[in-house]
Design a protein around this motif. Structure first.
Motif, PDB file in Angstrom:
ATOM      1  N   VAL A   1      72.318  21.580  33.737  1.00  0.00           N
ATOM      2  CA  VAL A   1      71.015  21.894  33.136  1.00  0.00           C
ATOM      3  C   VAL A   1      70.479  23.212  33.677  1.00  0.00           C
ATOM      4  O   VAL A   1      69.930  24.043  32.940  1.00  0.00           O
ATOM      5  CB  VAL A   1      70.028  20.743  33.407  1.00  0.00           C
ATOM      6  CG1 VAL A   1      68.625  21.127  32.985  1.00  0.00           C
ATOM      7  CG2 VAL A   1      70.476  19.479  32.667  1.00  0.00           C
ATOM      8  N   GLU A   2      70.651  23.439  34.986  1.00  0.00           N
ATOM      9  CA  GLU A   2      70.177  24.695  35.596  1.00  0.00           C
ATOM     10  C   GLU A   2      70.947  25.895  35.046  1.00  0.00           C
ATOM     11  O   GLU A   2      70.367  26.956  34.779  1.00  0.00           O
ATOM     12  CB  GLU A   2      70.336  24.601  37.105  1.00  0.00           C
ATOM     13  CG  GLU A   2      69.766  25.809  37.845  1.00  0.00           C
ATOM     14  CD  GLU A   2      69.931  25.686  39.343  1.00  0.00           C
ATOM     15  OE1 GLU A   2      69.537  26.625  40.052  1.00  0.00           O
ATOM     16  OE2 GLU A   2      70.463  24.645  39.793  1.00  0.00           O
ATOM     17  N   ALA A   3      72.251  25.749  34.870  1.00  0.00           N
ATOM     18  CA  ALA A   3      73.051  26.851  34.318  1.00  0.00           C
ATOM     19  C   ALA A   3      72.627  27.176  32.891  1.00  0.00           C
ATOM     20  O   ALA A   3      72.562  28.353  32.496  1.00  0.00           O
ATOM     21  CB  ALA A   3      74.530  26.481  34.361  1.00  0.00           C
ATOM     22  N   LYS A   4      72.300  26.141  32.121  1.00  0.00           N
ATOM     23  CA  LYS A   4      71.857  26.382  30.748  1.00  0.00           C
ATOM     24  C   LYS A   4      70.513  27.102  30.724  1.00  0.00           C
ATOM     25  O   LYS A   4      70.295  28.029  29.931  1.00  0.00           O
ATOM     26  CB  LYS A   4      71.754  25.060  30.001  1.00  0.00           C
ATOM     27  CG  LYS A   4      71.381  25.225  28.531  1.00  0.00           C
ATOM     28  CD  LYS A   4      71.341  23.903  27.819  1.00  0.00           C
ATOM     29  CE  LYS A   4      70.949  24.103  26.344  1.00  0.00           C
ATOM     30  NZ  LYS A   4      70.880  22.814  25.613  1.00  0.00           N
ATOM     31  N   SER A   5      69.584  26.693  31.612  1.00  0.00           N
ATOM     32  CA  SER A   5      68.283  27.367  31.659  1.00  0.00           C
ATOM     33  C   SER A   5      68.428  28.823  32.078  1.00  0.00           C
ATOM     34  O   SER A   5      67.717  29.709  31.580  1.00  0.00           O
ATOM     35  CB  SER A   5      67.355  26.632  32.630  1.00  0.00           C
ATOM     36  OG  SER A   5      67.876  26.667  33.949  1.00  0.00           O
ATOM     37  N   GLU A   6      69.376  29.109  32.980  1.00  0.00           N
ATOM     38  CA  GLU A   6      69.620  30.493  33.375  1.00  0.00           C
ATOM     39  C   GLU A   6      70.170  31.307  32.207  1.00  0.00           C
ATOM     40  O   GLU A   6      69.796  32.476  32.027  1.00  0.00           O
ATOM     41  CB  GLU A   6      70.591  30.528  34.557  1.00  0.00           C
ATOM     42  CG  GLU A   6      69.986  30.049  35.864  1.00  0.00           C
ATOM     43  CD  GLU A   6      70.975  30.095  37.001  1.00  0.00           C
ATOM     44  OE1 GLU A   6      72.144  30.456  36.733  1.00  0.00           O
ATOM     45  OE2 GLU A   6      70.584  29.772  38.140  1.00  0.00           O
ATOM     46  N   ARG A   7      71.063  30.711  31.412  1.00  0.00           N
ATOM     47  CA  ARG A   7      71.583  31.432  30.246  1.00  0.00           C
ATOM     48  C   ARG A   7      70.488  31.711  29.234  1.00  0.00           C
ATOM     49  O   ARG A   7      70.426  32.809  28.644  1.00  0.00           O
ATOM     50  CB  ARG A   7      72.701  30.608  29.595  1.00  0.00           C
ATOM     51  CG  ARG A   7      73.978  30.548  30.396  1.00  0.00           C
ATOM     52  CD  ARG A   7      75.137  30.069  29.533  1.00  0.00           C
ATOM     53  NE  ARG A   7      74.882  28.759  28.952  1.00  0.00           N
ATOM     54  CZ  ARG A   7      75.194  27.604  29.528  1.00  0.00           C
ATOM     55  NH1 ARG A   7      75.772  27.598  30.729  1.00  0.00           N
ATOM     56  NH2 ARG A   7      74.948  26.460  28.910  1.00  0.00           N
ATOM     57  N   VAL A   8      69.606  30.743  29.036  1.00  0.00           N
ATOM     58  CA  VAL A   8      68.490  30.948  28.098  1.00  0.00           C
ATOM     59  C   VAL A   8      67.575  32.058  28.586  1.00  0.00           C
ATOM     60  O   VAL A   8      67.130  32.928  27.810  1.00  0.00           O
ATOM     61  CB  VAL A   8      67.718  29.628  27.907  1.00  0.00           C
ATOM     62  CG1 VAL A   8      66.442  29.867  27.109  1.00  0.00           C
ATOM     63  CG2 VAL A   8      68.581  28.594  27.195  1.00  0.00           C
TER      64      VAL A   8
END
Length: 344
Positions: free
Chosen positions: A170-177
């Motif tokens: 989830v953290e990696a996805k938020s960083e990509r966003v």
């Protein structure tokens, strides 16, 4: 007969509501610019009595004349709509604002244009081989299907076995966003020719030496003591031109402009003070120095008047006239009680 009569009366009443399309009036009309110029004099009495009704009637007649000329042009049907091709305008109307410039291409659009990539329309549903069903490209159903697919995650070989892989994903996805949003804002700023400072970035590919130097200067002065106790690196140089963004930076105040006469008087006053300058004498200091010199001179004179005396050493081999110290004895000292002489 009564039914026919009623229908005719209703149609006559409805026809009275709508005005005729025939208007007898002379005005200048430019169909290409959709412009109607009415140079006829106004009816002052009707304008004073009922201005809204008069202006509404005048506007309706002028627009009707313009539409009559538009419908005289050749027409064609395009997708269930009747279209008229207007001629070139006769009048060149001024614009309140300049013609908008075309939007500049983004990085992806430039890359797609260079590589010949054409955007294709995608379907809203995609087939998932793992779940064996159609999944939408976006929406809550897409998120629910993703959770259903990722009900278990594999722990990498070198990772901590107690680490939560779901939270990490989830953290990696938020960083990509966040990265995509930052890139989108950069594209907007680049299209509008706005310079964005790159303070805080440490990648040498995107940051220059001046930007890194400015970032270090601002970071050092951002402490509670405004950088007072921050040590410098061996070859560190302070950045220039960052006083506006540096906390606690003192700005030099510019003096107001001076007129020619005032500047002349100031310069003359400076010249007079320099030419008429006299040495300042401190009387107390001069008197104290004079008294100190006199004391030193007197002490040197006294030293010169005193004769030098030779000291003789006891028990020397040359002279036998030296006095010897009396030996210690337990005999009582002669005094008043012992019958000796009285000292005066």
């Amino acid at each position: 007969m009564d039914v026919v009569k009623d229908v005719l009366e209703k149609s006559a009443k409805e026809a009275d509501k709508y005005k005729s399309v025939e208007v007898n009036k002379l005005i200048d009309i430019d169909v290409g610019a959709l412009l109607a110029i009415d140079s006829n004099p106004l009816d002052s009495k009707a304008l004073r009595s009922s201005p809204n009704d008069y202006l509404l009637k005048l506007t309706r007649d002028n627009v009707q004349l313009m539409y009559n000329q538009i419908w005289e042009l050749p027409t064609e049907r395009i997708e269930e709509a009747i279209v008229v091709k207007l001629p070139k305008p006769k009048y060149s109307l001024p614009r309140a604002k300049p013609v908008p410039k075309p939007r500049s291409l983004t990085k992806w659009e430039q890359f797609a244009k260079a590589k010949g990539i054409v955007k294709k329309k995608r379907t809203k549903l995609t087939w998932d081989d793992q779940l064996k069903k159609w999944i939408p490209l976006y929406g809550f159903k897409r998120a629910a299907a993703q959770k259903e697919k990722d009900w278990v995650l594999e722990v990498p070989q070198n990772a901590n076995p107690m680490e939560d892989q779901f939270a990490k994903k989830v953290e990696a996805k938020s960083e990509r966003v966040a990265k995509n949003e930052l890139q989108r804002l950069h594209n907007i700023a680049k299209a509008k020719h706005v310079k964005i400072p790159r303070f805080g970035l440490t990648n040498p590919d995107v940051s220059s030496a001046k930007e890194l130097q400015a970032a270090v200067t601002v970071a050092k002065s951002s402490t509670a003591s405004l950088g007072k106790f921050q040590e410098k690196l061996p070859k560190e140089k302070e950045a220039r031109g960052v006083g506006a963004i540096t906390p606690g930076a003192t700005r030099k105040r510019k003096l107001p402009p001076v007129s020619g006469s005032d500047e002349k008087t100031q310069n003359l006053n400076i010249v007079e003070t320099v030419l008429n300058k006299r040495p300042k004498i401190d009387m107390e200091k001069a008197v104290a120095r004079h008294m100190n010199d006199e004391q030193l001179q007197r002490s040197e004179e006294k030293k010169g008047e005193r004769p030098k005396r030779l000291r003789k050493s006891h028990g020397s081999s040359t002279g036998g006239g030296g006095r010897k110290k009396p030996k210690n004895s337990n005999r009582p000292r002669k005094g008043k009680m012992a019958g000796g002489r009285k000292r005066r």
